[in-house]
Design a protein around this motif. Structure first.
Motif, short mmCIF file in Angstrom:
data_model
loop_
_atom_site.label_atom_id
_atom_site.label_comp_id
_atom_site.label_asym_id
_atom_site.label_seq_id
_atom_site.Cartn_x
_atom_site.Cartn_y
_atom_site.Cartn_z
N PRO A 1 0.69 -1.25 -0.02
CA PRO A 1 0.16 0.18 -0.03
C PRO A 1 0.90 1.20 0.12
N ILE A 2 0.55 2.06 -0.96
CA ILE A 2 1.08 3.50 -1.16
C ILE A 2 0.30 4.63 -0.96
N GLY A 3 0.66 5.43 0.27
CA GLY A 3 -0.38 6.58 0.16
C GLY A 3 -1.39 6.32 1.09
N ARG A 4 -2.43 7.18 1.19
CA ARG A 4 -3.72 7.06 2.14
C ARG A 4 -4.65 5.86 2.00
N ASP A 5 -4.50 5.05 3.17
CA ASP A 5 -5.37 3.95 2.79
C ASP A 5 -6.69 3.92 3.38
N LEU A 6 -7.49 3.81 2.59
CA LEU A 6 -8.94 4.13 3.09
C LEU A 6 -9.85 2.85 3.01
N ARG A 7 -9.13 1.78 3.05
CA ARG A 7 -10.07 0.42 2.80
C ARG A 7 -10.76 0.17 4.01
N LYS A 8 -10.49 0.39 5.15
CA LYS A 8 -10.92 0.12 6.28
C LYS A 8 -12.14 1.41 6.89
N VAL A 9 -12.14 2.35 6.10
CA VAL A 9 -13.38 3.42 6.18
C VAL A 9 -14.74 2.85 6.10
N LYS A 10 -15.45 2.88 7.01
CA LYS A 10 -16.77 2.21 7.07
C LYS A 10 -17.98 3.24 7.03
N LEU A 11 -17.73 4.54 6.74
CA LEU A 11 -18.81 5.64 6.73
C LEU A 11 -18.43 6.80 5.79
N VAL A 12 -19.35 6.92 4.63
CA VAL A 12 -19.16 7.46 3.80
C VAL A 12 -20.19 8.61 3.62
N ILE A 13 -20.37 9.91 3.53
CA ILE A 13 -21.29 10.86 3.57
C ILE A 13 -21.25 11.70 2.40
N SER B 1 -17.33 1.47 -6.89
CA SER B 1 -17.55 0.16 -7.41
C SER B 1 -16.37 -0.65 -8.18
N ASN B 2 -15.54 0.42 -8.70
CA ASN B 2 -14.32 0.03 -9.38
C ASN B 2 -13.00 0.37 -9.06
N PRO B 3 -12.67 0.09 -7.97
CA PRO B 3 -11.47 0.74 -7.26
C PRO B 3 -10.04 0.45 -7.83
N GLY B 4 -10.07 -0.72 -8.49
CA GLY B 4 -8.61 -1.39 -9.24
C GLY B 4 -7.70 -1.37 -8.23
N ILE B 5 -6.51 -0.47 -8.39
CA ILE B 5 -5.58 -0.70 -7.53
C ILE B 5 -5.68 0.50 -6.19
N SER B 6 -6.70 1.16 -6.45
CA SER B 6 -6.83 2.47 -5.38
C SER B 6 -7.38 1.68 -4.16
N LEU B 7 -6.82 2.19 -3.03
CA LEU B 7 -7.44 1.89 -1.48
C LEU B 7 -8.44 2.73 -1.30
N LEU B 8 -9.60 2.18 -1.99
CA LEU B 8 -10.89 2.54 -1.53
C LEU B 8 -11.58 1.93 -0.30
N PRO B 9 -12.88 2.65 0.31
CA PRO B 9 -13.40 1.95 1.16
C PRO B 9 -14.22 0.77 0.39
N HIS B 10 -14.61 -0.25 1.21
CA HIS B 10 -15.06 -1.66 0.98
C HIS B 10 -16.40 -1.86 1.38
N LYS B 11 -17.47 -1.35 0.78
CA LYS B 11 -18.89 -1.77 1.30
C LYS B 11 -19.21 -1.15 2.36
N PRO B 12 -19.02 0.54 2.15
CA PRO B 12 -19.07 1.17 3.68
C PRO B 12 -20.55 1.63 3.95
N GLN B 13 -20.97 2.02 4.87
CA GLN B 13 -22.38 2.40 5.13
C GLN B 13 -22.38 3.93 4.56
N ILE B 14 -23.49 4.14 3.61
CA ILE B 14 -23.59 5.53 2.99
C ILE B 14 -24.62 6.28 3.56
N ILE B 15 -24.28 7.48 3.92
CA ILE B 15 -25.12 8.52 4.43
C ILE B 15 -25.38 9.63 3.47
N ILE B 16 -26.35 10.39 3.38
CA ILE B 16 -26.44 11.38 2.48
C ILE B 16 -27.23 12.58 3.38
N ASP B 17 -26.20 13.72 3.14
CA ASP B 17 -26.65 15.05 3.93
C ASP B 17 -27.82 15.67 3.12
#
Length: 449
Positions: free
Chosen positions: A368-380, A403-419
């Motif tokens: 992993p290089i850079g900012r790792d967001l894979r464990k983020v469980k909340l997206v607003i 849905s298409n992270p490829g090699i990017s360290l994006l959150p995996h199935k986070p909870q999504i909340i809308i403001d």
């Protein structure tokens, strides 16, 4: 703390007074309280286009890193980075040509180099620009810098070193100083001086900075209550797409795990702004960046005829940013562009998995290089398209962007909340005054109890 309602109305930077009066009237109608009067008023503004900033420091990568973090969290625009590699005469010329509102004078960790920051101070004096200098470098050199600037009648503010060690960024004091300069600048716009007079604390926060403050409050919590932990805020507007990631879990890392600040993104708060990705003012930027075919694939459309219609639509809304989509086709175009802008912004914000060996850095494929967001469980999700769309559509936009992270360290199935009511900036503004009450309100508002 109870939410009663919201109202909005068009306004301009030439004179916002009429817009404010109309918004207040609309609010009294929305909450059915004709005699409503506010005991306290707090404000955020995106007016004035952001402050023009030049950063000066010792090492270019270090200065650029510090300047970027300060600017991104405070609503300023970094127009130039100057370091010891630039000759004094060139620096003077750059300052005179840009004539910045703010000079961020960094350079030297505490206990480190002092010569560079003192040399840059003399450059500022020679340039004779009418800027406010935020002294944010080596703490031992700051009194000398302040004295030189004061002797030349140059406005200045001393704050904590933005990079006190090679492992640490300390941007909040410099961010606060920029907020204060932002207030002084926007009060020169017609009507904003009157607004400031009516604001309870006399403070107008840059809207992007207010959103970040709200996100920080949610993530970290208060002295009375623990925060929600790691989270992402995706803020897509007409001109930009902003990504805020708050990772309190990084705050407890030892220095050896943090590594050099300039080589990673392991600070707790981090914001990136994509200035050419927006659904109105920067709509053609999305099309130029991703291409019409890739954009339309997000919503299952294809064919050169549709490509051309998308290009024409993006050009139209860029010239007519007040346009609200009405037809099903326009709504699909907006959705496709939103998904694309968010996906690009997320991948630029997040780190990635290395694909090649680097024996010098000790990197192997899969590191992993850079900012790792894979464990983020909340997206607003924040922004007009979320406010004016169904929850189903809003969720779909964010889910597809992830849905298409490829090699990017994006959150995996986070909870999504809308403001849904676009209150994140208000949460940030109110949270500075009433942190505990605002935090409890925010949890209830986002149904995060």
């Amino acid at each position: 703390m109870t939410y009663l309602g919201r109202a909005q109305t068009p306004t301009t930077v030439e004179n916002i007074t009429v817009g404010l009066q109309n918004a207040k009237y609309n609010l009294t109608c929305a909450i059915d309280l004709p005699d409503f009067a506010a005991d306290e008023v707090y404000a955020a503004s995106s007016a004035a286009g952001g402050l023009r900033m030049v950063a000066m420091g010792f090492m270019p990568r270090v200065t650029a890193k510090a300047a970027k973090e300060v600017a991104m969290s405070a609503g300023a625009r970094v127009l130039e980075i100057l370091s010891h590699e630039d000759k004094p005469g060139f620096k003077v010329q750059v300052l005179r040509e840009i004539n910045p509102d703010i000079i961020l004078l960094a350079g030297g960790t505490d206990g480190g180099d002092q010569e560079s920051i003192l040399e840059n101070t003399q450059v500022i004096v020679e340039s004779k620009v009418n800027a406010v200098v935020i002294i944010a470098g080596n703490s031992a050199a700051q009194p000398k810098v302040e004295a030189i600037l004061n002797n030349s009648n140059i406005k200045n503010v001393r704050v904590a070193n933005v990079m006190p060690t090679i492992h640490e960024l300390k941007v909040k004091p410099a961010r606060q100083a920029i907020h204060e300069q932002f207030i002084r600048q926007i009060t020169r716009a017609k009507g904003l001086g009157k607004l400031k007079e009516n604001v309870t604390n006399g403070k107008v926060i840059p809207t992007p900075g207010a959103v970040l403050l709200g996100a920080e409050l949610l993530a970290a919590g208060t002295h009375n209550a623990g925060g929600l932990g790691d989270l992402l805020v995706l803020d897509i507007g007409g001109a930009t797409t902003d990504v805020h990631s708050l990772l309190p879990s990084l705050g407890e890392l030892p220095d050896e795990e943090k590594g050099l600040v300039i080589n990673n993104e392991k600070q707790v708060s981090y914001r990136t702004v994509e200035g050419n990705l927006g659904l109105r003012v920067s709509a053609t930027g999305i099309v130029e960046t991703a291409g019409p075919e890739a954009i339309l694939q997000k919503v299952g459309l294809s064919g050169k005829e549709n490509w051309q219609r998308l290009i024409s639509y993006a050009s139209f809304v860029e010239k007519n940013p007040e346009h609200i989509s009405t037809s099903e086709e326009e709504k699909m175009f907006d959705e496709a562009m939103a998904i694309t802008a968010l996906e690009i912004a997320l991948k630029r914000h997040a780190g990635y998995l290395a694909r090649e060996y680097d024996p010098i850095l000790g990197v192997t494929p899969g590191t992993p290089i850079g900012r790792d967001l894979r464990k983020v469980k909340l997206v607003i999700g924040v922004g007009g398209i979320f406010t004016h769309s169904s929850l189903e559509k809003s969720f779909r936009i964010i889910e597809k962007a992830l849905s298409n992270p490829g090699i990017s360290l994006l959150p995996h199935k986070p909870q999504i909340i809308i403001d849904k009511n676009y209150l994140m900036y208000a949460i940030g503004a109110m949270g500075e005054i009433y942190p505990n009450e605002t935090f409890e309100f925010a949890k209830e508002y986002f149904s995060l109890q």
